[in-house]
Design an enzyme around this catalytic site. Structure first.
Site, PDB file in Angstrom:
ATOM      1  N   HIS A   1      -4.774   1.931   7.346  1.00 57.80           N
ATOM      2  CA  HIS A   1      -3.417   2.595   7.511  1.00 57.80           C
ATOM      3  C   HIS A   1      -3.254   3.446   6.501  1.00 57.80           C
ATOM      4  O   HIS A   1      -2.662   4.524   6.624  1.00 57.80           O
ATOM      5  CB  HIS A   1      -2.628   1.203   7.244  1.00 57.80           C
ATOM      6  CG  HIS A   1      -0.975   1.452   7.203  1.00 57.80           C
ATOM      7  ND1 HIS A   1      -0.136   1.296   8.276  1.00 57.80           N
ATOM      8  CD2 HIS A   1      -0.372   2.240   6.372  1.00 57.80           C
ATOM      9  CE1 HIS A   1       1.026   1.502   8.099  1.00 57.80           C
ATOM     10  NE2 HIS A   1       0.787   2.243   6.929  1.00 57.80           N
ATOM     11  N   GLU A   2      -3.500   2.996   5.045  1.00 54.10           N
ATOM     12  CA  GLU A   2      -3.220   4.240   4.173  1.00 54.10           C
ATOM     13  C   GLU A   2      -4.264   5.496   4.257  1.00 54.10           C
ATOM     14  O   GLU A   2      -3.641   6.689   3.994  1.00 54.10           O
ATOM     15  CB  GLU A   2      -3.406   3.469   2.615  1.00 54.10           C
ATOM     16  CG  GLU A   2      -2.406   2.180   2.327  1.00 54.10           C
ATOM     17  CD  GLU A   2      -0.978   2.650   2.766  1.00 54.10           C
ATOM     18  OE1 GLU A   2      -0.519   3.762   2.413  1.00 54.10           O
ATOM     19  OE2 GLU A   2      -0.416   1.774   2.815  1.00 54.10           O
TER      20      GLU A   2
ATOM     21  N   GLN B   1       3.107   9.999   1.056  1.00 57.51           N
ATOM     22  CA  GLN B   1       4.392   9.106   1.347  1.00 57.51           C
ATOM     23  C   GLN B   1       5.422   9.677   0.179  1.00 57.51           C
ATOM     24  O   GLN B   1       6.563   9.403   0.463  1.00 57.51           O
ATOM     25  CB  GLN B   1       4.070   7.825   1.506  1.00 57.51           C
ATOM     26  CG  GLN B   1       3.393   7.303   2.797  1.00 57.51           C
ATOM     27  CD  GLN B   1       3.266   5.838   2.758  1.00 57.51           C
ATOM     28  OE1 GLN B   1       2.129   5.212   2.302  1.00 57.51           O
ATOM     29  NE2 GLN B   1       4.024   5.105   3.100  1.00 57.51           N
TER      30      GLN B   1
ATOM     31  N   GLY C   1       0.908  -0.999   0.029  1.00 56.87           N
ATOM     32  CA  GLY C   1      -0.072  -0.109  -0.110  1.00 56.87           C
ATOM     33  C   GLY C   1       0.799   1.327  -0.120  1.00 56.87           C
ATOM     34  O   GLY C   1       1.990   1.190   0.504  1.00 56.87           O
TER      35      GLY C   1
ATOM     36  N   CYS D   1       5.191  -0.040   7.477  1.00 59.31           N
ATOM     37  CA  CYS D   1       4.975   1.130   6.742  1.00 59.31           C
ATOM     38  C   CYS D   1       6.304   1.443   5.881  1.00 59.31           C
ATOM     39  O   CYS D   1       7.583   1.493   6.465  1.00 59.31           O
ATOM     40  CB  CYS D   1       4.733   2.272   7.625  1.00 59.31           C
ATOM     41  SG  CYS D   1       4.244   3.854   6.561  1.00 59.31           S
ATOM     42  N   LEU D   2       6.028   1.472   4.512  1.00 58.13           N
ATOM     43  CA  LEU D   2       7.268   2.002   3.666  1.00 58.13           C
ATOM     44  C   LEU D   2       8.010   3.170   4.287  1.00 58.13           C
ATOM     45  O   LEU D   2       9.257   3.397   4.022  1.00 58.13           O
ATOM     46  CB  LEU D   2       6.768   2.064   2.271  1.00 58.13           C
ATOM     47  CG  LEU D   2       6.301   0.970   1.439  1.00 58.13           C
ATOM     48  CD1 LEU D   2       5.948   1.374   0.238  1.00 58.13           C
ATOM     49  CD2 LEU D   2       7.558  -0.101   1.595  1.00 58.13           C
TER      50      LEU D   2
ATOM     51  N   HIS E   1      -2.684   7.949   6.474  1.00 62.06           N
ATOM     52  CA  HIS E   1      -1.650   8.882   5.934  1.00 62.06           C
ATOM     53  C   HIS E   1      -2.279  10.130   5.195  1.00 62.06           C
ATOM     54  O   HIS E   1      -1.827  11.231   5.214  1.00 62.06           O
ATOM     55  CB  HIS E   1      -0.932   8.296   4.668  1.00 62.06           C
ATOM     56  CG  HIS E   1       0.125   7.133   5.320  1.00 62.06           C
ATOM     57  ND1 HIS E   1       1.137   7.721   5.931  1.00 62.06           N
ATOM     58  CD2 HIS E   1       0.244   5.937   5.149  1.00 62.06           C
ATOM     59  CE1 HIS E   1       2.394   6.685   6.131  1.00 62.06           C
ATOM     60  NE2 HIS E   1       1.562   5.568   5.704  1.00 62.06           N
TER      61      HIS E   1
END
Length: 187
Positions: free
Chosen positions: A149-150, A64, A59, A107-108, A153
């Site tokens: 989660h996304e 991000q 994701g 998370c990235l 952001h």
């Protein structure tokens, strides 16, 4: 509804977009709604997907990669070329379940940090697809968690803000070169 945008699911040495990491101010800014769904936006989706695949993600939210737009790409099966990704434009939560589950998240934007987070088990969202068509989706398990989660952001929230065990959180962040000061706990 899976996306019709085709991107080869492979790692690029130089992905088109640059990831931002915990502590970077851009991760804390709320994303703006997208008013026009056009070829330019679809190109941005392709670049986000290429970047996500290159970084082994499932994701990625536009903030991000420094883009302040309400845009998310998700692909729970990055190794499966036949499985199209999900593109969420201006997603809104319509309903969440009362049932809560705890699962590990990563998370990235915070590489190598994996911690337990409590979230509603089921989420129902409304969004637009990559052609501006209105859609709704009810998701649970990994997809439901990934969407929540996304979507965090898009509101300047990072998953570590939701981690309740502050001692473990501080240790994991420190071990991976991140500052605990960058966390903004959610009450």
């Amino acid at each position: 509804m899976p996306s019709e945008i085709a991107v080869e699911k492979k790692k690029l040495k130089n992905p088109p977009l640059e990831l931002h990491y915990l502590g970077d101010r851009v991760l804390r800014q709320a994303a703006k709604r997208i008013s026009k769904v056009d070829d330019e936006l679809r190109q941005m989706v392709r670049e986000m997907l290429q970047t996500m695949y290159s970084k082994d993600g499932i994701g990625l939210a536009a903030p991000q990669v420094g883009i302040h737009k309400q845009l998310i790409v998700i692909d729970l099966e990055p190794e499966n070329a036949a499985n199209p990704p999900l593109v969420l434009i201006n997603p809104t939560i319509k309903q969440v379940s009362r049932d809560i589950s705890v699962a590990e998240e990563g998370c990235l934007s915070i590489p190598n940090v994996y911690l337990d987070v409590k979230r509603p088990e089921v989420v129902e969202i409304a969004y637009k697809d990559e052609y501006g068509r209105p859609r709704t989706l009810k998701a649970n398990d990994l997809l439901g968690r990934c969407i929540q989660h996304e979507m965090d952001h898009l509101n300047g929230v990072v998953f570590v803000d939701r981690v309740e065990n502050s001692l473990t959180l501080a240790q994991e962040l420190s071990k991976n070169g991140f500052s605990y000061q960058a966390v903004k706990p959610i009450a």
